[in-house]
Design an enzyme around this catalytic site. Structure first.
Site, mmCIF file in Angstrom:
data_model
loop_
_atom_site.group_PDB
_atom_site.id
_atom_site.type_symbol
_atom_site.label_atom_id
_atom_site.label_comp_id
_atom_site.label_asym_id
_atom_site.label_seq_id
_atom_site.Cartn_x
_atom_site.Cartn_y
_atom_site.Cartn_z
ATOM 1 C CB CYS A 63 -0.930 0.016 1.214
ATOM 2 S SG CYS A 63 -0.046 0.031 2.800
ATOM 3 C CD GLN A 64 4.614 -0.281 1.675
ATOM 4 O OE1 GLN A 64 3.952 -0.756 0.765
ATOM 5 N NE2 GLN A 64 5.334 -1.022 2.505
#
Length: 358
Positions: free
Chosen positions: A85-86
């Site tokens: 998700c970064q």
């Protein structure tokens, strides 16, 4: 119900599905899991003791590069994954699909395209919906629909499921088993919360009234902040960065994968010993200045407490530690994990309302 867990980390989806199986008397089998972080794999294997015939996929990029690898997987009913998700997070550069981590969604699609399971359950940061003006999420939905899936989603907060941590995440449910007799029209955080609220006390999920139910009154001295670092962590910042840094949050701030680096108290969670010992009845934040607070005994979370805030038993952290996993890696694993209760509640809603065949 057969399950394939991708980007497994410490097995948040697996834990939720295992508990669902126990509570609703559903036979559960995990056919395989993917995880590239060797330390996370150590913790995962210590906690779940995968069977010999369970596929350890490892690097999903290398695995999906050959369709023969995908075809060799046993058939399964549901694919799950909290894909990286970064690259979509508000905290990062938001490079999205333009970065390698953003491409991981398409490795999910590679497997779905070949195996075509009935269901997929995916999790990511709340900002995924708004990334690139909404275009990224539209692409994700279009890709899934292109394979014949009906797609439903909403944003869920971990704190709504009796885990005392503010953590907003989008959960995406994709189904190829859409029932014409019972179309899924009421998938929403509100409806999932309402059902979970009715039943959670009789279910196998861990639950806590507030963070005091997680915090141990006695921990190793290494978790206490040094006199030198306390003023920095309690600081509201400098001219270039200002934010309110409070300790003793009754509902914890979102756990991060980098919490082992110990950010200021506006980002990470710290607690004074008097707050802990009084079960939250004494909170010096209300009466003391930052200079006065800095003279108190203040500590960070232990890995066990971080795991508990995500809905895992504390002994999951202990099992990882017994396999040689250091605290820094355990903190990272907790920060990267999906919240067990959130995933459990979604599955519970889908199954109890006959939106999933089991």
């Amino acid at each position: 119900m057969k399950h394939l867990e991708l980007f497994a980390g410490i097995g948040g989806f697996r834990r939720a599905i295992d508990l669902i199986g126990k509570d609703l008397c559903i036979p559960i089998e995990c056919v395989g899991y993917s995880e590239i972080d060797s330390k996370a794999v150590q913790t995962y294997q210590a906690c779940y003791s995968p069977k010999d015939d369970e596929r350890a996929i490892g690097d999903i990029v290398a695995f999906t590069a050959k369709k023969s690898n995908i075809r060799s997987l046993p058939n399964f009913d549901i694919l799950t994954g909290g894909f990286p998700c970064q690259t979509f997070s508000m905290m990062g550069k938001q490079a999205g699909f333009g970065e390698e981590r953003g491409q991981m969604f398409f490795r999910i699609m590679d497997i779905l395209n070949v195996k075509k399971p009935k269901y997929a359950l995916l999790e990511n940061v709340k900002n995924l919906v708004n990334h690139d003006g909404g275009n990224t999420f539209k692409r994700i939905v279009a890709e899934l629909e292109g394979l014949g899936y009906s797609v439903y989603y909403d944003v869920f907060d971990t704190a709504d499921f009796h885990l005392p941590q503010k953590r907003n995440r989008i959960v995406i449910f994709a189904t190829r088993a859409q029932s014409k007799k019972k179309p899924l029209k009421d998938f929403s955080a509100k409806n999932v919360i309402n059902l979970f609220e009715q039943d959670y006390k009789k279910l196998s999920v861990l639950h806590y009234k507030n963070v005091c139910g997680v915090l141990s009154k006695k921990v190793d001295a290494k978790y206490f902040l040094s006199e030198r670092i306390k003023p920095t962590l309690l600081s509201n910042g400098s001219a270039g960065f200002k934010s309110k840094s409070d300790i003793n949050q009754i509902v914890a701030r979102p756990l991060t994968a980098t919490m082992h680096k110990m950010h200021r108290a506006c980002q990470d969670n710290y607690y004074s010993q008097d707050f802990i010992e009084s079960n939250g009845k004494i909170n010096p934040v209300k009466t003391m200045s930052k200079d006065e607070l800095a003279k108190l005994q203040i500590r960070k979370l232990t890995p066990e407490e971080a795991f508990m805030l995500q809905g895992f038993p504390s002994d999951f952290a202990l099992k990882g530690r017994q396999k040689g996993v250091a605290d820094g890696a355990l903190y990272k694993q907790a920060g990267n994990a999906v919240s067990v209760n959130t995933i459990y509640a979604v599955l519970y809603f889908l199954i109890k309302n006959n939106y999933m065949e089991v």
